[in-house]
Design an enzyme around this catalytic site. Structure first.
Site, PDB file in Angstrom:
ATOM      1  N   ILE A  51       0.805  -1.231   0.000  1.00 15.58           N
ATOM      2  CA  ILE A  51       0.000   0.000   0.000  1.00 15.58           C
ATOM      3  C   ILE A  51       0.833   1.274   0.000  1.00 15.58           C
ATOM      4  CG2 ILE A  51      -1.924  -1.146   1.173  1.00 15.58           C
ATOM      5  CD1 ILE A  51      -1.059   0.498   3.708  1.00 15.58           C
ATOM      6  N   TYR A  52       2.142   1.202   0.214  1.00 11.50           N
ATOM      7  CA  TYR A  52       2.931   2.425   0.357  1.00 11.50           C
ATOM      8  C   TYR A  52       2.932   3.229  -0.942  1.00 11.50           C
ATOM      9  CZ  TYR A  52       4.962   0.937   4.851  1.00 11.50           C
ATOM     10  OH  TYR A  52       5.150   0.555   6.163  1.00 11.50           O
ATOM     11  N   CYS A  53       2.517   4.479  -0.809  1.00 10.75           N
ATOM     12  CA  CYS A  53       2.524   5.425  -1.937  1.00 10.75           C
ATOM     13  C   CYS A  53       1.779   4.859  -3.142  1.00 10.75           C
ATOM     14  CB  CYS A  53       3.939   5.800  -2.342  1.00 10.75           C
ATOM     15  SG  CYS A  53       4.938   6.470  -1.009  1.00 10.75           S
TER      16      CYS A  53
END
Length: 313
Positions: A51-53
């Site tokens: 889910i990061y960035c």
């Protein structure tokens, strides 16, 4: 740099793990310089997540590894099966989908360390461990762990693995810091307390701590009167934590270091294998972390920092 061993990997893990939750493609050059500098001081492990960035973190890391030609030198920790707007996603289908996309973004056919980003206690651990072990057998994952899993669920999962001849969780990634959280920073997050640390010591299960320096609480920027960071106020402002800050400052003055370096050393000197995820974005911040990782604290000093017991009298 000090390292720890995690079962399932063929190389040691550096005690400082580089965070990448700001790695966006439009700041690629900054991220690449940051990674180069981190590896130059002896680091070898990068933390990221599905889910990061919006996926850009994994893509940025994948581009950097491709340009440097160094995949075999890098330990990748990525995470999946985070909940979405519809609720929990800790199930075989979500694990499969997230892992496959993470591999594509990273430009690799395996991840060294794979953690479930959240838990869903309503799902039996057997379903989860069976699914993760299928990916281990297929060579897509080297070692598995839980991020924000309670020690009770970790033990339940590993007991199931032992009973069924499966690979167990060989690491955990909760928050652990000298400043103790009043409440979860994000919904579903887990911060290790004294009983959790006792469990890790008993089982010698490696702990990879996020927010290991309490998101800047020990920098000296914050006081009880400075309340411009609502999340920090909510999570870390307490009389007990101000006392811990004062003790960290006292010990730092005696050692000729900084309070935030003492806070980092607190995590890395636990009586079980521990690593700290760091968010250092500048050469100065990275050097501060490098120096903090070299500090050795006794068990008595750890106890004094946390509880103020009179062992240092």
């Amino acid at each position: 740099m000090r390292t720890i061993t995690i079962q399932g990997l063929d190389k040691p893990v550096s005690c400082l793990i580089k965070g990448s939750d700001y790695f966006r493609e439009d700041v690629y050059e900054k991220a690449a310089r940051n990674l180069d500098a981190y590896f130059a001081i002896g680091g070898n492990t990068i933390d990221t997540a599905y889910i990061y960035c919006g996926g850009e973190s994994e893509k940025t890391i994948g581009r950097w590894m491709a340009e440097r030609g160094n995949r075999d030198q890098v330990i990748i920790l990525t995470k999946g099966a985070h909940h979405n707007k519809d609720g929990p996603r800790v199930n075989p289908e979500a694990i499969e989908a997230d892992l496959q996309e993470s591999l594509q973004r990273l430009g690799t056919d395996y991840v060294d360390l794979y953690a479930l980003h959240r838990d869903d206690p309503s799902v039996p651990v057997g379903i989860i461990m069976d699914a993760l072990n299928e990916h281990i057998q297929a060579g897509r994952i080297r070692a598995i762990g839980g991020s924000n899993w309670t020690t009770a669920r970790l033990q339940e999962a590993n007991e199931y693995a032992a009973q069924h001849g499966l690979v167990p969780f060989t690491f955990s990634s909760p928050n652990l810091s000298l400043a103790k959280a009043n409440e979860p920073f994000w919904s579903g997050c887990v911060s290790a307390d004294s009983s959790d640390c006792a469990w890790h010591e008993q089982h010698q299960l490696p702990l990879l701590s996020w927010s290991s320096q309490a998101r800047g609480f020990f920098t000296g920027r914050f006081t009880p009167e400075v309340r411009d960071n609502a999340d920090l106020v909510r999570v870390f402002y307490s009389d007990a934590n101000w006392d811990r800050l004062r003790r960290a400052e006292q010990l730092a003055a005696e050692r000729g270091v900084t309070a935030i370096q003492i806070a980092l050393a607190y995590v890395l000197n636990q009586p079980f294998p521990a690593c700290a995820l760091i968010g250092a974005q500048t050469p100065e911040e990275l050097e501060s972390c490098r120096q903090g990782a070299e500090i050795v604290l006794t068990r008595e000093e750890l106890e004094w920092l946390e509880h103020g017991t009179p062992v240092r009298a």
